[in-house]
Design an enzyme around this catalytic site. Structure first.
Site, PDB file in Angstrom:
ATOM      1  N   GLU A 135      -9.999 -47.107 191.521  1.00 47.99           N
ATOM      2  CA  GLU A 135     -10.945 -47.472 192.565  1.00 47.99           C
ATOM      3  C   GLU A 135     -12.080 -48.251 191.918  1.00 47.99           C
ATOM      4  OE1 GLU A 135     -11.479 -44.627 195.534  1.00 47.99           O
ATOM      5  OE2 GLU A 135     -13.267 -45.559 196.395  1.00 47.99           O
ATOM      6  N   ARG A 136     -12.316 -49.445 192.454  1.00 47.41           N
ATOM      7  CA  ARG A 136     -13.347 -50.357 191.923  1.00 47.41           C
ATOM      8  C   ARG A 136     -13.081 -50.715 190.466  1.00 47.41           C
ATOM      9  NH1 ARG A 136     -14.427 -51.304 197.019  1.00 47.41           N
ATOM     10  NH2 ARG A 136     -15.165 -49.478 198.097  1.00 47.41           N
TER      11      ARG A 136
ATOM     12  N   LYS B 233     -17.173 -34.560 194.163  1.00 51.48           N
ATOM     13  CA  LYS B 233     -17.687 -35.323 195.309  1.00 51.48           C
ATOM     14  C   LYS B 233     -17.316 -34.505 196.533  1.00 51.48           C
ATOM     15  CE  LYS B 233     -16.944 -39.771 197.710  1.00 51.48           C
ATOM     16  NZ  LYS B 233     -16.429 -41.157 197.542  1.00 51.48           N
TER      17      LYS B 233
ATOM     18  N   GLU C 201     -18.048 -39.300 202.285  1.00 54.70           N
ATOM     19  CA  GLU C 201     -16.995 -40.280 202.576  1.00 54.70           C
ATOM     20  C   GLU C 201     -15.645 -39.603 202.818  1.00 54.70           C
ATOM     21  OE1 GLU C 201     -17.368 -43.157 199.333  1.00 54.70           O
ATOM     22  OE2 GLU C 201     -18.855 -44.257 200.501  1.00 54.70           O
TER      23      GLU C 201
ATOM     24  N   ARG D 150     -29.952 -44.640 205.648  1.00 52.98           N
ATOM     25  CA  ARG D 150     -29.028 -44.135 204.636  1.00 52.98           C
ATOM     26  C   ARG D 150     -29.742 -43.843 203.322  1.00 52.98           C
ATOM     27  NH1 ARG D 150     -23.505 -47.201 202.546  1.00 52.98           N
ATOM     28  NH2 ARG D 150     -23.466 -46.217 200.498  1.00 52.98           N
TER      29      ARG D 150
ATOM     30  N   ASP E 198     -26.394 -47.588 196.938  1.00 53.82           N
ATOM     31  CA  ASP E 198     -25.088 -47.569 196.282  1.00 53.82           C
ATOM     32  C   ASP E 198     -24.934 -48.697 195.264  1.00 53.82           C
ATOM     33  OD1 ASP E 198     -22.531 -46.863 195.637  1.00 53.82           O
ATOM     34  OD2 ASP E 198     -21.599 -47.556 197.481  1.00 53.82           O
TER      35      ASP E 198
ATOM     36  N   GLU F  87     -26.316 -41.198 187.524  1.00 52.22           N
ATOM     37  CA  GLU F  87     -25.011 -41.860 187.493  1.00 52.22           C
ATOM     38  C   GLU F  87     -25.245 -43.362 187.593  1.00 52.22           C
ATOM     39  OE1 GLU F  87     -21.982 -40.298 190.232  1.00 52.22           O
ATOM     40  OE2 GLU F  87     -21.298 -42.346 190.615  1.00 52.22           O
TER      41      GLU F  87
ATOM     42  N   GLU G 115     -18.803 -53.199 190.732  1.00 49.72           N
ATOM     43  CA  GLU G 115     -18.370 -53.191 192.131  1.00 49.72           C
ATOM     44  C   GLU G 115     -19.171 -54.182 192.967  1.00 49.72           C
ATOM     45  OE1 GLU G 115     -18.579 -49.320 194.006  1.00 49.72           O
ATOM     46  OE2 GLU G 115     -18.226 -50.160 196.001  1.00 49.72           O
TER      47      GLU G 115
ATOM     48  N   HIS H  93     -26.906 -55.014 200.054  1.00 44.57           N
ATOM     49  CA  HIS H  93     -25.688 -54.715 200.812  1.00 44.57           C
ATOM     50  C   HIS H  93     -25.394 -55.732 201.904  1.00 44.57           C
ATOM     51  CE1 HIS H  93     -22.311 -52.188 201.292  1.00 44.57           C
ATOM     52  NE2 HIS H  93     -22.870 -51.100 200.781  1.00 44.57           N
TER      53      HIS H  93
END
Ligand code: GCV
Length: 676
Positions: free
Chosen positions: A147-148, A267, A271, A315, A344, A366, A372, A483
């Site tokens: 992923e990514r 996680k 999501e 968000r 993000d 993190e 990404e 974004h």
């Protein structure tokens, strides 16, 4: 207007014969990028080992014998206080001694000595890691996709493990150790429960065996519903005794295979992932249940705070809203893992307010090493300056852990873009010593890059690295914009995007909020109130439109297009200038690279040239798409002196990469798809 043809990346790269690299290359004497930044020189040192020999000391002796050009290096283990991994190097350019209180300290000292030799620096120094756990997070799926991931497939060959152990496992661990990385989470946080099956745990144990001499501990991402998915329990409720027993037994099984296993990354309720909230329990109750199972073995739970629901207004506030009230409720062996910014991994975000909150809870940052949101492996973006922004505001000197989402895959050069290796390197170096400057790290990496065949290239490469991330911010999302990517992927621009039925906070207009009067997300105390989540001194700055740094202006404020900035330009004029600068910078990175022809191993030279060409084209794409779109919204012509658009807005709106996040999670697959 030019016809718009944006290939995602068509990088069919010529493999040419090269000079310079020596070992590890597929080409006679040339580089293929597989060498990373590791020492290549043929050593001549006489190495005097300490009395007791461990596998780690064997590696240490071997590295020095093979690569040090000193006459003599003696190694001594001196038990005593001090952090594991700390070392001291004494001596000069002929004879040196390395002392440490652990074998891994000697190995880290050896890599530092080799680094200093190659930098032409005095070897005498002492060092200790500021952060105890320095961990890569791989978002690798068990089917080999990432992923990514933009550098091929997963390094972990699950099908042939545990019997077949690729030589790359050891090379990977060696590279990690050379920059002080001492932990690796092997699998995606969107975790398959199968990773905890007996079959997979034996494969994981084989990897742990390969990594152990290099001081690299293995951790796993776990699916919170594993007891249901693996063993048909009818609940994963953390307060259910059967569930607690299941996790305790699973922890016992893991530690019987890997006594030094690091712990779990989770996680949960994010999501679509399962978690304790599915049973009306809190994140603390979920994390503590896993912590209880791991505690007898010394294991750790890294519980992610990346949560956002579709309903809340902003968000950027949600992680704080959900986690801050839980401060003080987490067990001792739980660390809350928090992304550096509140949304993000955007090209630029302010600090996540959660990192500066929860004083009674262990926290870790993190970072994302994989790009990404910064041009995948097509764009050059040296990320140390970005990570420094977080570290500088937060003042991280001592933290229990830090994580970086890896940019590593099975491509020959490990990271897709040959120069993206510098980001893996930088993560390790900053995790070891968060006070290192970006310039120092860029200089170190460039000086050690085996692809360089003429030392006069080093300052040019260092300069390219140092300018690259700001260039990306300028051509993608300057002044706090964020974004505004196309919906289906996180690569190109689509500030106009609307998708019926999509979550608003997955769409660009939610973030830029441009209308005829102004632009930006009002997160002040009269807006969403996000500024109120920061410590008072920061909140006051961010909340005040005149004090808010220009780079965060549109993150925190909705301002009229005619609003004047400290430098005298209006917001619109400044935005035009930033996008222009992004394009010129991207072009000048290409020009700088061209000046290095003949000074870089040819196949790497060709590879980077091609990617920089894609980057320049993409910079122009972002420039035209954003300025044309915003100019249509505000009715203003481009500010005087702005580069005219090369493309029409209609042609840019028609661009389709034919990819989505969901269809095809790895860019190398995407690349192949587009090349067909
Ligand atoms: C692993 C973003 C990414 C997802 C990623 C997620 C996360 O939403 O786009 O691919 O999932 O962050 O960090 O969990």
């Amino acid at each position: 207007m030019k016809k718009t043809v944006f290939a995602y990346a068509v990088l069919g790269l010529a493999v040419a014969a090269a000079g310079g690299c020596g070992k590890g290359s597929v080409e006679a004497g040339g580089c293929d990028g597989s060498e990373l930044w590791l020492p290549q020189a043929e050593g001549k040192a006489c190495v005097i080992p300490p009395d007791s020999i461990t596998p780690t000391i064997e590696v240490c002796v071997d590295e020095l014998r093979r690569h040090s050009l000193l006459d003599t290096v003696s190694l001594a283990l001196i038990p005593g206080e001090g952090k594991p991994g700390a070392y001291r190097i004494e001596g000069d350019g002929v004879v040196c001694g390395i002392t440490a209180n652990t074998d891994i300290g000697l190995l880290y000292g050896a890599y530092e000595l080799l680094r200093r030799e190659r930098m032409g620096e005095n070897p005498a120094c002492s060092s200790a890691p500021a952060i105890e756990r320095r961990i890569l997070n791989h978002w690798d799926n068990l089917d080999g996709t990432i992923e990514r991931g933009y550098a091929g497939h997963s390094l972990w060959q699950w099908d042939s493990l545990p019997d077949v152990r690729s030589g790359r496992y050891e090379q990977y661990a060696r590279a990690c150790a050379s920059v002080g990385i001492n932990g690796t989470v092997l699998n995606n946080v969107n975790a398959s429960a199968r990773i905890l099956s007996g079959e997979y745990l034996r494969k994981v144990a084989a990897l742990a065996d390969a990594f152990r001499p290099y001081g690299l501990k293995v951790y796993l991402s776990v699916n919170f519903a594993s007891p249901m998915l693996l063993d048909s329990l009818d609940t994963a409720d953390p307060l259910n005794p059967g569930v607690r027993d299941w996790w305790r037994a699973k922890a016992d099984e893991i530690y019987s295979l890997m006594p030094d296993f690091g712990g779990f990354l989770v996680k949960a309720n994010s999501e679509g992932q399962p978690g304790p909230c599915d049973y009306g329990r809190s994140h603390a109750q979920g994390a503590n249940m896993l912590a209880e199972a791991l505690a007898p073995h010394g294991g750790l739970v890294m519980w992610r705070a990346f949560v956002y629901s579709p309903d809340d207004a902003d968000r950027a506030k949600q992680a704080y809203n959900e986690f801050q009230p839980l401060d003080g409720q987490f067990a001792d062996n739980v660390i809350i893992q928090i992304k550096n910014g509140p949304v993000d991994f955007q090209p630029r975000e302010p600090l996540s307010p959660l990192l500066a909150a929860m004083s009674r809870t262990k926290k870790m940052i993190e970072f994302q090493i994989t790009q990404e949101y910064l041009g995948h492996s097509n764009h050059l973006a040296f990320l140390a300056p970005m990570w420094r922004e977080t570290l500088d505001v937060l003042g991280v000197e001592q933290a229990p852990a830090v994580a970086g989402v890896a940019n590593i895959g099975d491509d020959t050069n490990w990271t897709g873009h040959p120069m993206a290796q510098a980001n893996w390197y930088a993560f390790g170096r900053l995790a070891w010593d968060p006070s290192l400057s970006s310039e120092r790290i860029a200089g170190e990496w460039a000086a050690q890059w085996p692809a360089v065949t003429d030392a006069s290239a080093v300052p040019v490469i260092e300069d390219m690295l140092m300018r690259s991330r700001e260039a990306v911010v300028d051509y993608m999302m300057p002044m706090g914009l964020h974004h505004i990517f196309a919906f289906g992927h996180h690569y190109g621009p689509e500030p106009w995007c609307e998708v019926e039925g999509a979550r608003p906070d997955w769409l660009p207009k939610y973030y830029h909020r441009a209308d005829s009067a102004g632009i930006g997300f009002d997160r002040t105390m009269v807006g969403s109130g996000a500024t109120g989540q920061y410590p008072e001194a920061l909140a006051r700055i961010y909340d005040d439109v005149d004090k808010c740094p220009e780079e965060y202006l549109l993150w925190f404020h909705h301002v009229p297009w005619s609003h004047r900035l400290a430098g005298g330009k209006t917001v619109w004029e400044s935005m035009c200038a930033h996008y222009d600068r992004g394009v010129s910078e991207a072009d000048s990175l290409s020009a700088a690279w061209e000046s290095l022809a003949g000074k870089i191993s040819p196949s790497i030279y060709a590879d980077v040239s091609e990617r920089l060409g894609v980057q320049s084209r993409d910079a122009r794409w972002w420039h035209d798409a954003c300025l044309l779109y915003f100019s249509e919204i505000n009715g203003l012509p481009f500010a005087q002196g702005t580069m005219p658009a090369e493309y029409s807005l209609d042609s840019l709106k028609a661009v389709s990469l034919g990819i989505t996040n969901y269809e095809c999670p790895t860019a190398s697959l995407l690349r192949r798809k587009l090349c067909r």
